[in-house]
Motif scaffolding. Structure first.
Motif, short mmCIF file in Angstrom:
data_model
loop_
_atom_site.label_atom_id
_atom_site.label_comp_id
_atom_site.label_asym_id
_atom_site.label_seq_id
_atom_site.Cartn_x
_atom_site.Cartn_y
_atom_site.Cartn_z
N SER A 171 0.67 -0.92 -0.09
CA SER A 171 0.49 -0.24 0.32
C SER A 171 0.60 1.18 -0.01
O SER A 171 0.21 1.73 -0.25
CB SER A 171 -1.41 0.39 0.49
OG SER A 171 -0.17 -0.60 2.62
N TYR A 213 -7.34 -1.59 2.82
CA TYR A 213 -7.69 -3.06 3.58
C TYR A 213 -8.80 -3.52 3.89
O TYR A 213 -9.86 -3.23 3.56
CB TYR A 213 -7.20 -2.69 5.60
CG TYR A 213 -5.39 -2.46 5.05
CD1 TYR A 213 -4.56 -3.36 4.80
CD2 TYR A 213 -5.20 -1.09 5.43
CE1 TYR A 213 -3.05 -3.14 5.19
CE2 TYR A 213 -3.67 -0.28 4.79
CZ TYR A 213 -2.81 -1.87 5.02
OH TYR A 213 -1.61 -1.39 4.94
N LYS A 272 -3.58 -5.30 13.61
CA LYS A 272 -4.05 -5.18 11.95
C LYS A 272 -5.03 -5.92 12.48
O LYS A 272 -6.01 -5.74 12.11
CB LYS A 272 -2.94 -6.51 11.31
CG LYS A 272 -2.20 -5.93 10.41
CD LYS A 272 -1.16 -6.86 10.11
CE LYS A 272 0.26 -6.42 9.35
NZ LYS A 272 0.35 -6.25 8.06
N1 LIG Z 1 10.49 -13.52 10.30
C1 LIG Z 1 9.69 -12.08 11.04
O1 LIG Z 1 10.56 -11.83 12.13
C2 LIG Z 1 8.64 -11.85 10.26
C3 LIG Z 1 8.21 -10.55 10.73
C4 LIG Z 1 7.37 -10.01 9.54
C5 LIG Z 1 6.81 -10.83 8.42
N2 LIG Z 1 7.51 -11.95 8.34
C6 LIG Z 1 7.19 -12.63 7.46
O2 LIG Z 1 6.79 -11.74 5.63
C7 LIG Z 1 5.99 -11.27 5.70
C8 LIG Z 1 5.21 -10.38 4.84
O3 LIG Z 1 4.95 -9.57 5.99
P1 LIG Z 1 4.40 -8.05 6.17
O4 LIG Z 1 4.27 -7.50 7.34
O5 LIG Z 1 5.72 -7.07 5.21
O6 LIG Z 1 3.01 -7.92 5.31
P2 LIG Z 1 1.37 -8.64 5.81
O7 LIG Z 1 1.04 -8.52 6.26
O8 LIG Z 1 2.29 -10.52 5.75
O9 LIG Z 1 1.57 -8.79 3.90
C9 LIG Z 1 2.21 -9.25 3.25
C10 LIG Z 1 0.88 -7.92 1.43
O10 LIG Z 1 -0.51 -8.07 1.85
C11 LIG Z 1 -0.43 -6.57 1.79
N3 LIG Z 1 -2.13 -6.92 3.01
C12 LIG Z 1 -1.66 -7.33 4.96
N4 LIG Z 1 -3.28 -7.50 4.77
C13 LIG Z 1 -4.20 -6.95 3.88
C14 LIG Z 1 -5.74 -7.19 4.12
N5 LIG Z 1 -6.13 -7.07 4.77
N6 LIG Z 1 -5.60 -6.15 2.35
C15 LIG Z 1 -5.08 -6.34 2.21
N7 LIG Z 1 -4.24 -6.02 1.56
C16 LIG Z 1 -3.31 -7.23 2.82
C17 LIG Z 1 -0.05 -6.05 2.29
O11 LIG Z 1 -0.23 -4.73 3.09
P3 LIG Z 1 0.56 -3.35 3.21
O12 LIG Z 1 1.60 -2.77 2.38
O13 LIG Z 1 -0.25 -2.58 3.21
O14 LIG Z 1 1.06 -3.82 4.39
C18 LIG Z 1 1.20 -6.98 2.39
O15 LIG Z 1 1.25 -5.93 1.22
C19 LIG Z 1 4.73 -12.37 6.64
O16 LIG Z 1 3.91 -12.90 5.94
C20 LIG Z 1 5.53 -13.02 7.36
O17 LIG Z 1 5.66 -14.55 6.65
C21 LIG Z 1 8.13 -12.72 8.58
#
Ligand SMILES: NC(=O)c1ccc[n+]([C@@H]2O[C@H](COP(=O)([O-])OP(=O)(O)OC[C@H]3O[C@@H](n4cnc5c(N)ncnc54)[C@H](OP(=O)(O)O)[C@@H]3O)[C@@H](O)[C@H]2O)c1
Length: 317
Positions: free
Chosen positions: A155, A228, A281
């Protein structure tokens, strides 16, 4: 139209204000500010001024909208508050940098004789679990990089440059820390059965995590607005942030198979971070849920029932 641009302390950022046509958009204003201040549009955060002492969150100006949308009535003047967000990088660059570190650093501990620099002189025997852990690890981070470029629909276009250093420090140091212990010549492998259960469960969770990301992707149209929506289907019917749940469980699978203190510390820290994000979230999606309900009720002419609902549940519409 005359736009007065002030800093958060009220100081005028562009002396004498900026004069734009009545049809100008926020993007035009950002371009004009860029010309005057040399600050790129991506690092400009423009908000409407709020009353002093007000606890309300300021309205952030959307670059796609017309400036007229933010003026009251036919007003020919507008005051916006300018905040410099500092140097920015694209979200893709940020994610690519943070995931590339663990992807490249982990194999260094597996393939190269690094342990001799840490004082170990003996011969190194590589256990099968260490080889599978390498494949598992690289698959995980390669998947994340590919998802960054081909799946996620972000986003926000950019993130502050400082986040690159913070996030890289987190991923690169934990990656090296875990790789050091899992590949160590004195590493003691777990039983064959435990290894199979761990990796089997972990792979299942990685595939589920990928499917969760596909569901999230489909909530947004390719070139459309961020926004969202409530994810539905698969594990999202059980938990709000199924993507985080599957991410946490896949690390659990890795740790069951490899069993190191370093890996479990990472699991605890990652769980803590993702749990906090998941709560935030969930709160945001509850608002979306209420607004959807409110709009549908309005659309079907059931306002009275809705007012009754809002009073009963103390919701502010
Ligand atoms: N190991 C760790 O410490 C760690 C920590 C965090 C994440 N991760 C991993 O990395 C992945 C990506 O993490 P993230 O937190 O950056 O993203 P995310 O919340 O998993 O979201 C992934 C994508 O989906 C979109 N999205 C999420 N919820 C949505 C909704 N309700 N409606 C429409 N679009 C939505 C997000 O948009 P936005 O651009 O608006 O967010 C983003 O582009 C995670 O799923 C996880 O597997 C790992």
């Amino acid at each position: 139209m005359k736009v007065t641009v002030v800093s958060r302390s009220g100081r005028e950022v562009v002396k004498g204000g900026i004069h734009l046509s009545d049809s100008a958009t926020v993007a035009d204003l950002q371009e004009a500010i860029h010309k005057q201040t040399k600050k790129q549009p991506s690092r400009q955060r423009l908000t409407l001024a709020v009353q002093p002492g007000s606890k309300e969150r300021p309205v952030v100006l959307n670059y796609k909208k017309s400036l007229k949308d933010y003026t009251s009535g036919n007003s020919e003047t507008l005051t916006v508050v300018f905040k410099d967000l500092g140097p920015q990088v694209s979200y893709r660059t940020l994610f690519f940098c943070e995931y590339l570190g663990p992807l490249l650093l982990y194999p260094v501990f597996y393939y190269f004789p690094v342990y001799q620099y840490f004082g170990y002189q003996g011969e190194r025997v590589i256990h099968s679990v260490q080889t599978y852990a390498l494949y598992y690890w690289c698959f995980h981070y390669a998947k994340r990089i590919l998802e960054t470029f081909f799946v996620h629909r972000f986003s926000h276009a950019t993130s502050p440059l400082s986040n690159v250093f913070r996030n890289c420090a987190y991923y690169w140091s934990f990656g090296s820390y875990i790789a050091y212990y899992v590949n160590h010549p004195l590493y003691t492998p777990v039983s064959d059965l435990q290894m199979k259960i761990g990796f089997g469960f972990g792979i299942l969770c990685q595939i589920s995590n990928f499917y969760c990301h596909i569901i999230l992707k489909n909530l947004r149209s390719p070139g459309g607005e961020g926004g969202y929506q409530i994810p539905k289907g698969f594990l999202f019917n059980i938990v709000t942030c199924a993507n985080y749940t599957t991410e946490i469980y896949q690390w659990l699978g890795f740790n069951i198979a490899t069993q190191t203190v370093a890996g479990y510390i990472f699991l605890v820290v990652a769980t803590f971070i993702m749990t906090n994000w998941a709560f935030a979230k969930h709160r945001r999606l509850k608002k979306v849920c209420f607004l959807t309900f409110y709009n549908s009720v309005h659309q079907y002419g059931l306002q009275e029932k809705c007012i009754h609902f809002t009073t009963k549940f103390s919701c502010k519409g």
